[in-house]
Design a protein around this motif. Structure first.
Motif, PDB file in Angstrom:
ATOM      1  N   ILE A  50       0.889  -1.175   0.061  1.00 50.90           N
ATOM      2  CA  ILE A  50      -0.118  -0.043  -0.125  1.00 50.90           C
ATOM      3  C   ILE A  50       0.903   1.297   0.129  1.00 50.90           C
ATOM      4  O   ILE A  50       1.665   1.402   0.815  1.00 50.90           O
ATOM      5  N   ALA A  51       0.559   2.083  -0.986  1.00 47.93           N
ATOM      6  CA  ALA A  51       1.252   3.483  -0.824  1.00 47.93           C
ATOM      7  C   ALA A  51       0.056   4.769  -0.600  1.00 47.93           C
ATOM      8  O   ALA A  51      -0.993   4.519  -1.276  1.00 47.93           O
ATOM      9  N   TYR A  52       0.348   5.353   0.354  1.00 50.60           N
ATOM     10  CA  TYR A  52      -0.776   6.358   0.859  1.00 50.60           C
ATOM     11  C   TYR A  52      -0.258   7.732   0.833  1.00 50.60           C
ATOM     12  O   TYR A  52       0.754   8.143   1.139  1.00 50.60           O
ATOM     13  N   SER A  53      -0.995   8.626   0.198  1.00 53.35           N
ATOM     14  CA  SER A  53      -1.018  10.197   0.065  1.00 53.35           C
ATOM     15  C   SER A  53      -1.914  10.789   0.916  1.00 53.35           C
ATOM     16  O   SER A  53      -3.090  10.619   0.655  1.00 53.35           O
ATOM     17  N   ASP A  54      -1.561  11.441   1.955  1.00 53.54           N
ATOM     18  CA  ASP A  54      -2.352  12.282   2.714  1.00 53.54           C
ATOM     19  C   ASP A  54      -2.896  13.657   2.260  1.00 53.54           C
ATOM     20  O   ASP A  54      -2.247  14.237   1.484  1.00 53.54           O
ATOM     21  N   GLN A  55      -4.008  14.040   2.780  1.00 55.52           N
ATOM     22  CA  GLN A  55      -4.639  15.249   2.270  1.00 55.52           C
ATOM     23  C   GLN A  55      -3.668  16.479   2.541  1.00 55.52           C
ATOM     24  O   GLN A  55      -3.555  17.456   2.064  1.00 55.52           O
ATOM     25  N   LEU A  56      -3.340  16.428   3.951  1.00 57.09           N
ATOM     26  CA  LEU A  56      -2.628  17.556   4.559  1.00 57.09           C
ATOM     27  C   LEU A  56      -1.178  17.506   4.094  1.00 57.09           C
ATOM     28  O   LEU A  56      -0.425  18.282   4.842  1.00 57.09           O
ATOM     29  N   ARG A  57      -0.662  16.522   3.421  1.00 56.99           N
ATOM     30  CA  ARG A  57       0.724  16.471   3.162  1.00 56.99           C
ATOM     31  C   ARG A  57       1.568  16.348   4.465  1.00 56.99           C
ATOM     32  O   ARG A  57       2.878  16.881   4.346  1.00 56.99           O
ATOM     33  N   ALA A  58       1.074  15.931   5.312  1.00 61.08           N
ATOM     34  CA  ALA A  58       1.751  15.823   6.548  1.00 61.08           C
ATOM     35  C   ALA A  58       2.860  14.936   6.704  1.00 61.08           C
ATOM     36  O   ALA A  58       3.826  14.797   7.629  1.00 61.08           O
ATOM     37  N   GLN A  59       3.129  13.967   5.516  1.00 60.02           N
ATOM     38  CA  GLN A  59       4.109  13.082   5.286  1.00 60.02           C
ATOM     39  C   GLN A  59       5.395  13.827   4.901  1.00 60.02           C
ATOM     40  O   GLN A  59       6.580  13.030   5.071  1.00 60.02           O
ATOM     41  N   LEU A  60       5.340  14.919   4.787  1.00 56.16           N
ATOM     42  CA  LEU A  60       6.611  15.757   4.349  1.00 56.16           C
ATOM     43  C   LEU A  60       7.092  16.531   5.508  1.00 56.16           C
ATOM     44  O   LEU A  60       6.408  17.126   6.159  1.00 56.16           O
ATOM     45  N   ASP A  61       8.184  16.105   5.566  1.00 52.18           N
ATOM     46  CA  ASP A  61       9.147  17.113   6.545  1.00 52.18           C
ATOM     47  C   ASP A  61       9.593  18.603   5.988  1.00 52.18           C
ATOM     48  O   ASP A  61      10.467  18.700   5.214  1.00 52.18           O
ATOM     49  N   ASP A  62       8.805  19.605   6.444  1.00 47.32           N
ATOM     50  CA  ASP A  62       8.966  20.741   6.089  1.00 47.32           C
ATOM     51  C   ASP A  62      10.413  21.356   6.479  1.00 47.32           C
ATOM     52  O   ASP A  62      10.983  22.155   5.262  1.00 47.32           O
ATOM     53  N   GLN A  63      11.352  20.974   7.124  1.00 44.87           N
ATOM     54  CA  GLN A  63      12.621  21.395   7.415  1.00 44.87           C
ATOM     55  C   GLN A  63      13.664  20.456   6.787  1.00 44.87           C
ATOM     56  O   GLN A  63      14.826  20.978   6.482  1.00 44.87           O
ATOM     57  N   ALA A  64      13.291  19.706   6.166  1.00 43.66           N
ATOM     58  CA  ALA A  64      14.299  18.877   5.547  1.00 43.66           C
ATOM     59  C   ALA A  64      14.163  19.232   4.121  1.00 43.66           C
ATOM     60  O   ALA A  64      13.327  19.557   3.479  1.00 43.66           O
ATOM     61  N   SER A  65      15.241  18.498   3.181  1.00 38.22           N
ATOM     62  CA  SER A  65      15.488  19.245   1.553  1.00 38.22           C
ATOM     63  C   SER A  65      14.393  18.088   0.993  1.00 38.22           C
ATOM     64  O   SER A  65      13.935  16.945   1.461  1.00 38.22           O
ATOM     65  N   LEU A  66      14.093  18.609  -0.313  1.00 39.31           N
ATOM     66  CA  LEU A  66      13.322  17.826  -1.091  1.00 39.31           C
ATOM     67  C   LEU A  66      14.027  16.426  -1.279  1.00 39.31           C
ATOM     68  O   LEU A  66      13.307  15.275  -1.095  1.00 39.31           O
ATOM     69  N   ALA A  67      15.238  16.228  -1.557  1.00 41.19           N
ATOM     70  CA  ALA A  67      15.915  14.958  -1.857  1.00 41.19           C
ATOM     71  C   ALA A  67      15.763  14.387  -0.478  1.00 41.19           C
ATOM     72  O   ALA A  67      15.536  12.910  -0.711  1.00 41.19           O
ATOM     73  N   GLU A  68      15.856  14.736   0.914  1.00 40.34           N
ATOM     74  CA  GLU A  68      15.814  13.915   1.885  1.00 40.34           C
ATOM     75  C   GLU A  68      14.410  13.452   1.978  1.00 40.34           C
ATOM     76  O   GLU A  68      14.397  12.498   2.525  1.00 40.34           O
ATOM     77  N   ASN A  69      13.295  14.304   1.649  1.00 40.68           N
ATOM     78  CA  ASN A  69      12.082  13.660   1.670  1.00 40.68           C
ATOM     79  C   ASN A  69      11.949  12.527   0.628  1.00 40.68           C
ATOM     80  O   ASN A  69      10.872  11.787   1.207  1.00 40.68           O
ATOM     81  N   ILE A  70      12.556  12.297  -0.162  1.00 46.78           N
ATOM     82  CA  ILE A  70      12.198  11.365  -1.190  1.00 46.78           C
ATOM     83  C   ILE A  70      12.989  10.126  -0.680  1.00 46.78           C
ATOM     84  O   ILE A  70      12.332   8.885  -0.816  1.00 46.78           O
ATOM     85  N   CYS A  71      14.386  10.255  -0.211  1.00 47.99           N
ATOM     86  CA  CYS A  71      15.209   9.106   0.121  1.00 47.99           C
ATOM     87  C   CYS A  71      15.586   8.889   1.460  1.00 47.99           C
ATOM     88  O   CYS A  71      16.804   8.220   1.642  1.00 47.99           O
ATOM     89  N   GLN A  72      15.268   9.856   2.227  1.00 46.87           N
ATOM     90  CA  GLN A  72      15.717   9.694   3.689  1.00 46.87           C
ATOM     91  C   GLN A  72      17.363  10.137   3.882  1.00 46.87           C
ATOM     92  O   GLN A  72      17.898   8.981   4.560  1.00 46.87           O
ATOM     93  N   GLY A  73      18.103  10.691   3.168  1.00 45.69           N
ATOM     94  CA  GLY A  73      19.298  10.990   3.456  1.00 45.69           C
ATOM     95  C   GLY A  73      20.231  10.040   2.351  1.00 45.69           C
ATOM     96  O   GLY A  73      21.414  10.387   2.361  1.00 45.69           O
TER      97      GLY A  73
END
Length: 616
Positions: free
Chosen positions: A357-380
């Protein structure tokens, strides 16, 4: 005279200009949709039109005493206090106070609620009420349907058509666009093109224009390539003819440098995991509620492999809760955020085998605002596996139109559309066979939205999605789960406002549901019943329409449509430069007639509203 005009307006934030020597006119009675890709400058243009920010160059000319109201795309962070006070700060004006109360009621907003405690979607509805209050001369709306449910969108369409004489809006909602826009304006590579037509006509003309542009550029590039090849062969410096050819080559080079190619398009692709079993999920007679308050009654459904199911319902009914319940209940394990999984009060939910299962939430809470775009994709990590190929995360993000320098920036600097694209990039970086999307279309530009539709159509897995985008639902889903107050097997029985919801299943998309749905009985129906103890019902108001009024009410929509059609035709003629080569009397007659139509339409809409008010 136009209500508002832009003359040679330019705007830039350091790179290529968002607005490049733009001219634009808004006439009274215009219903304009502003189109453009994410990041093209639409919101910046709206701020200039509203007088909130100045252009770098050029003039903004407004008619005297022009009142402009703007709904922003993002909710201002400084607002606080009661909802009613935010919508109507001057409570000493009884008319404004009454109008505010009516708008808040229609948007299902509690006037006494604290603004700071509201969800993002509810705050946006408060801003919409604030924008529409006071009958402004020009209303500017930036993605007005975001976070509105279907009933609220329908109300907004009717309100704008009847009460707002002139408005300009940005939207990704194609059904909303088709319903409202009499004129399409496109912002593309710094230039503003007024297509003077509806959306479907625009699509045809735009395709033709792009084809012509492509051919023109191909011919130019061939000529430039030929001249560059000649230059490399060597030139006799003193030959006058050769000197002229060199100067022509420099001019071609300069022209090529100035050319702005069309922006790239998103290259998204959904990664698929191995197949699930034939039955993906089964719910049988599920009841659910919070703290003794019922929410869901007797939910039963079966999802088979490959089903694409849309979930419909008003804001706050529990659509996201239903998603969580269906996904989490079988495991009964703590979620990754530390909370407990939801458990039905009664009934049973079962999952099939091999679910990814892959889940996308309405409020985009899965994104870390302080991390970079790249870090949000593959966690470092530096690389991500896409379709079995190891790719650098920066290159992967470029598929979603994020430049390498953008990939290293924090998420908090992104616009709404960019955040949604990033969430899709994150979602599609993991293989899945069950895809769950909660309001995936918000803030996406139309090109990206259409590509997402294509990808979902080609996806062989199972899709569950929550959306209020009618066109998106029609194009993607094969069935609908609708939150409703009745059960199909219990005719005549309706739940009350606080009694929770049934979730009924319909084959097809939004239009199929809209045709077959049951509407609640009118308040004066003697057959209205409830599954719970009966409540006192208000005394129905008597209808007070005379036969003459009834005939007026029946004929008004056609009369209004005819006047609007005439108005559109006049605007089309007046937009043609050849129109102003006529004699002065013809030009004066055209202007006088367009002003008469504005006044006649205003009277007709007011009369229509008065007649319908007698029915309520």
């Amino acid at each position: 005279m136009a209500l508002l005009s832009l003359k040679n307006v330019s705007l830039s934030y350091g790179g290529k200009p968002l607005l490049d020597d733009v001219e634009f006119h808004i006439e009274r009675g215009d219903r304009i949709c502003l189109l453009g890709a994410n990041g093209s400058g639409k919101s910046s243009l709206l701020r200039i039109l509203a007088g909130e920010s100045p252009p770098d160059e050029g003039k903004v000319i407004r008619s005297s005493d022009l009142r402009v109201a703007r709904l922003p795309q993002q909710v201002p962070v400084h607002l606080q206090g009661r909802v009613h006070d935010i919508v109507c700060p001057d409570s000493s004006d009884p008319d404004q106070d009454l109008a505010a109360t009516q708008i808040l009621s229609r948007l299902n907003l509690d006037p006494d609620a604290d603004f700071g405690s509201l969800s993002g979607g509810t705050r946006r509805r408060v801003l919409l009420a604030q924008t529409l209050l006071g009958d402004p001369d020009l209303v500017l709306l930036d993605e007005p349907t975001n976070h509105l449910d279907l009933d609220s969108i329908a109300w907004l369409e009717t309100f704008l058509l009847r009460r707002c004489r002139t408005f300009l809006f940005v939207t990704h909602d194609r059904a909303f666009l088709r319903q409202l826009a009499s004129r399409v304006v496109e912002l593309d590579r710094g230039k503003l093109s007024d297509w003077q037509c509806d959306y479907d006509t625009f699509l045809k003309r735009k395709e033709e224009a792009l084809h012509v542009e492509t051919r023109k550029w191909e011919e130019f590039d061939r000529k430039l390539e030929k001249e560059e090849a000649w230059r490399k062969q060597g030139v006799k410096a003193r030959a006058v003819r050769n000197q002229g050819r060199l100067r022509a080559l420099e001019a071609l080079r300069a022209e090529r440098r100035q050319r702005r190619d069309r922006g790239g398009s998103v290259q998204m692709a959904i990664q698929e995991a191995g197949r699930t079993g034939q039955i993906v999920l089964k719910a049988e007679h599920v009841d659910f509620g919070y703290d003794g308050r019922p929410l869901l009654h007797d939910v039963s459904t079966v999802l088979a492999r490959g089903d694409k199911v849309g979930i419909l319902g008003p804001n706050g009914c529990g659509k996201t809760t239903l998603l969580r319940l269906l996904l989490e209940a079988p495991s009964r394990l703590p979620r990754t955020d530390g909370g407990e999984s939801l458990v039905p009060l009664s009934g049973r939910i079962e999952h099939g085998t091999n679910l990814k299962i892959a889940y996308s939430d309405q409020l985009r809470a899965q994104l870390d605002d302080q991390a970079s775009l790249a870090e949000n994709i593959c966690q470092g990590q530096e690389f991500v596996m896409i379709q079995g190929v190891r790719r650098h995360v920066v290159g992967y993000l470029e598929d979603f139109l994020f430049t390498p320098d953008r990939a290293r920036q924090p998420v908090c600097v992104l616009s709404g559309g960019e955040r949604n694209r990033l969430l899709l990039a994150r979602l599609f970086a993991q293989p899945s066979n069950v895809l769950v999307l909660d309001e995936p279309t918000n803030d996406l530009d139309l090109d990206t939205l259409e590509l997402l539709e294509e990808q979902l159509d080609a996806y062989s897995g199972t899709v569950l999605l929550v959306s209020h985008d009618r066109s998106f639902l029609n194009d993607v889903v094969t069935s609908v789960l609708a939150f409703e107050k009745h059960h199909p097997d219990r005719p005549g029985q309706w739940l009350g406002p606080a009694d929770g919801w049934y979730v009924n299943e319909y084959v097809g998309g939004y239009d199929d549901w809209a045709k077959r749905r049951l509407l609640p009985p009118s308040p004066d129906s003697s057959e209205k019943k409830s599954l719970l103890p009966p409540r006192p019902e208000p005394t129905p108001k008597k209808k007070r329409l005379s036969e003459k009024d009834k005939r007026e009410l029946e004929s008004l929509p056609a009369r209004i449509e005819a006047m609007e059609e005439e108005q559109t035709q006049w605007h089309g003629r007046m937009a043609d430069p050849a129109f102003y080569r006529q004699d002065a009397a013809s030009i004066a007659h055209a202007r006088a007639r367009t002003e008469e139509l504005v006044a006649e339409l205003e009277v007709a809409y007011r009369h229509w509203e008065e007649l319908e008010a007698k029915l309520r």
